[in-house]
Scaffold this motif. Structure first.
Motif, PDB file in Angstrom:
ATOM      1  N   SER A  71       0.878  -1.148   0.264  1.00 27.81           N
ATOM      2  CA  SER A  71      -0.001   0.046  -0.092  1.00 27.81           C
ATOM      3  C   SER A  71       0.950   1.164   0.014  1.00 27.81           C
ATOM      4  N   PHE A  72       0.319   2.528  -0.153  1.00 29.29           N
ATOM      5  CA  PHE A  72       1.072   3.494   0.292  1.00 29.29           C
ATOM      6  C   PHE A  72      -0.192   4.563   0.730  1.00 29.29           C
ATOM      7  N   GLU A  73       0.054   5.336   1.751  1.00 29.45           N
ATOM      8  CA  GLU A  73      -0.670   5.982   2.911  1.00 29.45           C
ATOM      9  C   GLU A  73      -1.938   7.083   2.067  1.00 29.45           C
ATOM     10  N   VAL A  74      -1.344   7.684   1.046  1.00 27.88           N
ATOM     11  CA  VAL A  74      -2.208   8.593   0.445  1.00 27.88           C
ATOM     12  C   VAL A  74      -3.401   8.066  -0.486  1.00 27.88           C
ATOM     13  N   SER A  75      -3.298   6.705  -0.877  1.00 29.31           N
ATOM     14  CA  SER A  75      -4.145   6.193  -1.761  1.00 29.31           C
ATOM     15  C   SER A  75      -5.580   5.956  -1.257  1.00 29.31           C
ATOM     16  N   PRO A  76      -6.726   6.521  -1.821  1.00 30.20           N
ATOM     17  CA  PRO A  76      -7.988   6.093  -1.160  1.00 30.20           C
ATOM     18  C   PRO A  76      -8.434   4.545  -1.506  1.00 30.20           C
ATOM     19  N   TYR A  77      -7.652   4.143  -2.555  1.00 34.57           N
ATOM     20  CA  TYR A  77      -8.327   2.578  -2.351  1.00 34.57           C
ATOM     21  C   TYR A  77      -7.282   1.579  -1.531  1.00 34.57           C
ATOM     22  N   CYS A  78      -6.256   1.985  -1.303  1.00 33.20           N
ATOM     23  CA  CYS A  78      -5.599   1.469  -0.234  1.00 33.20           C
ATOM     24  C   CYS A  78      -6.268   1.622   1.094  1.00 33.20           C
ATOM     25  N   ARG A  79      -6.672   2.756   1.097  1.00 39.98           N
ATOM     26  CA  ARG A  79      -7.472   2.993   2.685  1.00 39.98           C
ATOM     27  C   ARG A  79      -8.704   2.056   2.599  1.00 39.98           C
ATOM     28  N   LEU A  80      -9.404   1.762   1.556  1.00 44.09           N
ATOM     29  CA  LEU A  80     -10.514   0.940   1.597  1.00 44.09           C
ATOM     30  C   LEU A  80      -9.993  -0.560   1.958  1.00 44.09           C
ATOM     31  N   ALA A  81      -9.090  -0.893   1.388  1.00 45.67           N
ATOM     32  CA  ALA A  81      -8.645  -2.337   1.955  1.00 45.67           C
ATOM     33  C   ALA A  81      -8.109  -2.496   3.433  1.00 45.67           C
ATOM     34  N   ARG A  82      -7.548  -1.295   3.848  1.00 43.70           N
ATOM     35  CA  ARG A  82      -6.948  -1.466   5.189  1.00 43.70           C
ATOM     36  C   ARG A  82      -7.976  -1.358   6.044  1.00 43.70           C
ATOM     37  N   GLU A  83      -9.203  -0.486   5.851  1.00 45.60           N
ATOM     38  CA  GLU A  83     -10.392  -0.314   6.474  1.00 45.60           C
ATOM     39  C   GLU A  83     -11.169  -1.803   6.766  1.00 45.60           C
ATOM     40  N   ALA A  84     -11.253  -2.431   5.695  1.00 46.12           N
ATOM     41  CA  ALA A  84     -11.727  -3.685   5.579  1.00 46.12           C
ATOM     42  C   ALA A  84     -11.061  -4.796   6.280  1.00 46.12           C
ATOM     43  N   LEU A  85      -9.595  -4.661   6.657  1.00 46.11           N
ATOM     44  CA  LEU A  85      -8.989  -5.603   7.348  1.00 46.11           C
ATOM     45  C   LEU A  85      -9.286  -5.161   8.733  1.00 46.11           C
ATOM     46  N   CYS A  86      -9.220  -3.927   9.237  1.00 42.86           N
ATOM     47  CA  CYS A  86      -9.395  -3.573  10.549  1.00 42.86           C
ATOM     48  C   CYS A  86     -10.942  -3.869  11.002  1.00 42.86           C
ATOM     49  N   GLU A  87     -12.013  -3.739   9.961  1.00 50.81           N
ATOM     50  CA  GLU A  87     -13.251  -3.984  10.489  1.00 50.81           C
ATOM     51  C   GLU A  87     -13.473  -5.472  10.743  1.00 50.81           C
ATOM     52  N   LEU A  88     -12.734  -6.305   9.730  1.00 56.14           N
ATOM     53  CA  LEU A  88     -12.792  -7.611  10.136  1.00 56.14           C
ATOM     54  C   LEU A  88     -11.892  -8.141  11.167  1.00 56.14           C
ATOM     55  N   GLU A  89     -11.278  -7.187  11.898  1.00 54.00           N
ATOM     56  CA  GLU A  89     -10.179  -7.642  12.721  1.00 54.00           C
ATOM     57  C   GLU A  89      -9.181  -8.528  12.261  1.00 54.00           C
ATOM     58  N   ILE A  90      -8.573  -8.546  11.106  1.00 53.24           N
ATOM     59  CA  ILE A  90      -7.618  -9.524  10.454  1.00 53.24           C
ATOM     60  C   ILE A  90      -6.380  -8.978  10.813  1.00 53.24           C
ATOM     61  N   PRO A  91      -5.553  -9.551  11.519  1.00 52.57           N
ATOM     62  CA  PRO A  91      -4.267  -8.847  11.754  1.00 52.57           C
ATOM     63  C   PRO A  91      -3.307  -8.990  10.311  1.00 52.57           C
ATOM     64  N   TYR A  92      -2.794  -8.084  10.215  1.00 52.76           N
ATOM     65  CA  TYR A  92      -2.045  -7.989   8.632  1.00 52.76           C
ATOM     66  C   TYR A  92      -0.681  -7.161   9.049  1.00 52.76           C
ATOM     67  N   VAL A  93       0.238  -7.427   7.736  1.00 53.92           N
ATOM     68  CA  VAL A  93       1.441  -6.732   7.861  1.00 53.92           C
ATOM     69  C   VAL A  93       1.244  -5.712   6.702  1.00 53.92           C
ATOM     70  N   LEU A  94       1.634  -4.526   6.900  1.00 51.48           N
ATOM     71  CA  LEU A  94       1.342  -3.324   6.003  1.00 51.48           C
ATOM     72  C   LEU A  94       2.890  -3.121   5.345  1.00 51.48           C
ATOM     73  N   HIS A  95       2.900  -3.082   4.011  1.00 54.02           N
ATOM     74  CA  HIS A  95       4.127  -2.857   3.512  1.00 54.02           C
ATOM     75  C   HIS A  95       4.000  -1.438   2.736  1.00 54.02           C
ATOM     76  N   ASN A  96       4.716  -0.500   3.116  1.00 55.21           N
ATOM     77  CA  ASN A  96       4.476   0.873   2.579  1.00 55.21           C
ATOM     78  C   ASN A  96       5.492   0.860   1.123  1.00 55.21           C
ATOM     79  N   VAL A  97       4.941   0.935   0.051  1.00 48.43           N
ATOM     80  CA  VAL A  97       5.868   0.986  -1.403  1.00 48.43           C
ATOM     81  C   VAL A  97       5.376   2.352  -2.075  1.00 48.43           C
TER      82      VAL A  97
END
Length: 76
Positions: A3-29
């Protein structure tokens, strides 16, 4: 999740992971990141978000597909 922080599309994916309480590793590219070359070699192109699910062996681009996959696979 690649992901990268400013992308609104990446934010949607991060929010879904958080809502579902799925642990994940974020790689900033983001631009200028030393990790971009390795990410491009892994994914075949420079496009985010990119999800790699080690539990199922699934890898995918596109935020809508990622959110749908997460809900189908891990949703209640």
């Amino acid at each position: 999740l690649y992901s990268f922080e400013v992308s609104p599309y990446c934010r949607l994916a991060r929010e879904a992971l958080c809502e579902l309480e799925i642990p994940y590793v974020l790689h900033n590219v983001a631009k200028g990141s030393a990790k971009r070359g390795a990410f491009e070699a892994l994914s075949g192109r420079m496009m985010v978000p990119y999800l790699v699910d080690p539990n199922t062996g699934t890898s995918m681009f596109e935020s809508a597909e990622i959110v749908s996959y997460l809900r189908r696979t891990y949703g209640a």
